[in-house]
Design a protein around this motif. Structure first.
Motif, mmCIF file in Angstrom:
data_model
loop_
_atom_site.group_PDB
_atom_site.id
_atom_site.type_symbol
_atom_site.label_atom_id
_atom_site.label_comp_id
_atom_site.label_asym_id
_atom_site.label_seq_id
_atom_site.Cartn_x
_atom_site.Cartn_y
_atom_site.Cartn_z
ATOM 1 N N ARG A 117 -8.409 -8.656 10.006
ATOM 2 C CA ARG A 117 -9.544 -8.686 10.970
ATOM 3 C C ARG A 117 -10.847 -8.138 10.527
ATOM 4 O O ARG A 117 -11.894 -8.791 10.456
ATOM 5 C CB ARG A 117 -8.958 -7.799 12.234
ATOM 6 C CG ARG A 117 -10.188 -7.840 13.221
ATOM 7 C CD ARG A 117 -10.401 -9.326 13.942
ATOM 8 N NE ARG A 117 -11.395 -9.070 14.551
ATOM 9 C CZ ARG A 117 -11.362 -8.851 15.995
ATOM 10 N NH1 ARG A 117 -10.564 -8.313 16.593
ATOM 11 N NH2 ARG A 117 -12.652 -9.063 16.630
ATOM 12 N N ASP A 172 -12.570 -12.639 12.406
ATOM 13 C CA ASP A 172 -12.205 -13.420 13.685
ATOM 14 C C ASP A 172 -10.637 -12.920 13.883
ATOM 15 O O ASP A 172 -10.061 -13.281 13.097
ATOM 16 C CB ASP A 172 -12.247 -15.096 13.424
ATOM 17 C CG ASP A 172 -11.858 -16.180 14.322
ATOM 18 O OD1 ASP A 172 -10.538 -16.572 14.394
ATOM 19 O OD2 ASP A 172 -12.460 -15.998 15.197
ATOM 20 N N TYR A 217 -8.453 -14.543 15.700
ATOM 21 C CA TYR A 217 -7.475 -15.760 15.617
ATOM 22 C C TYR A 217 -7.163 -16.013 14.080
ATOM 23 O O TYR A 217 -5.704 -15.948 13.860
ATOM 24 C CB TYR A 217 -7.977 -16.814 16.314
ATOM 25 C CG TYR A 217 -6.827 -17.835 16.380
ATOM 26 C CD1 TYR A 217 -5.607 -17.825 17.188
ATOM 27 C CD2 TYR A 217 -6.997 -19.204 15.402
ATOM 28 C CE1 TYR A 217 -4.606 -18.916 17.009
ATOM 29 C CE2 TYR A 217 -6.151 -20.014 15.305
ATOM 30 C CZ TYR A 217 -4.932 -20.099 16.216
ATOM 31 O OH TYR A 217 -3.531 -20.773 16.277
ATOM 32 N N GLN A 218 -8.149 -15.787 13.237
ATOM 33 C CA GLN A 218 -7.663 -16.089 11.824
ATOM 34 C C GLN A 218 -7.059 -14.980 11.418
ATOM 35 O O GLN A 218 -6.121 -15.163 10.416
ATOM 36 C CB GLN A 218 -9.313 -16.447 11.068
ATOM 37 C CG GLN A 218 -9.746 -17.850 11.436
ATOM 38 C CD GLN A 218 -8.914 -18.965 11.225
ATOM 39 O OE1 GLN A 218 -8.118 -18.967 10.301
ATOM 40 N NE2 GLN A 218 -8.786 -19.703 12.129
#
Length: 108
Positions: A67, A72, A74-75
């Motif tokens: 993170r 991001d 979600y990534q």
């Protein structure tokens, strides 16, 4: 053991979760989704291999580091080694029969 608990997933995009020894789904219809269930069973195996608590510690640490690096959420989630293995092999319904011990390491 498969449980259905809609309230656990309220206001999220999460459809399922593996919390050893349970697979928790947000809809009972998902009990028929072999690919989703296989994905979650891969997580159960990963959890067992790391004596459960170490899985959660490594998962959380890896998420935090990804993170920070990626920004991001979600990534960051998708790049966690445990998720990469589960997503990569979820369609191979026989995967757990031939999976090698600690195979998630290949995804670090």
């Amino acid at each position: 053991m498969i449980l259905v608990c809609r309230s656990l997933f309220k206001n999220t995009k999460i459809t399922a979760m593996a919390l050893y020894p349970f697979i928790i789904l947000n809809k009972k219809e998902l009990r028929r989704d072999e690919v989703l269930l296989n994905h979650e069973k891969i997580h159960l195996r990963q959890q067992l291999e790391l004596l459960i608590i170490f899985f959660y510690l490594l998962y959380g640490l890896e998420y935090i580091l990804k993170r920070i690096k990626l920004g991001d959420p979600y990534q960051a989630y998708r790049s966690i080694s445990f998720e990469r293995e589960a997503h990569d092999k979820e369609e191979d319904i026989d995967y757990l029969r031939h999976r090698k011990f600690w195979n998630f390491i290949k995804y670090w």
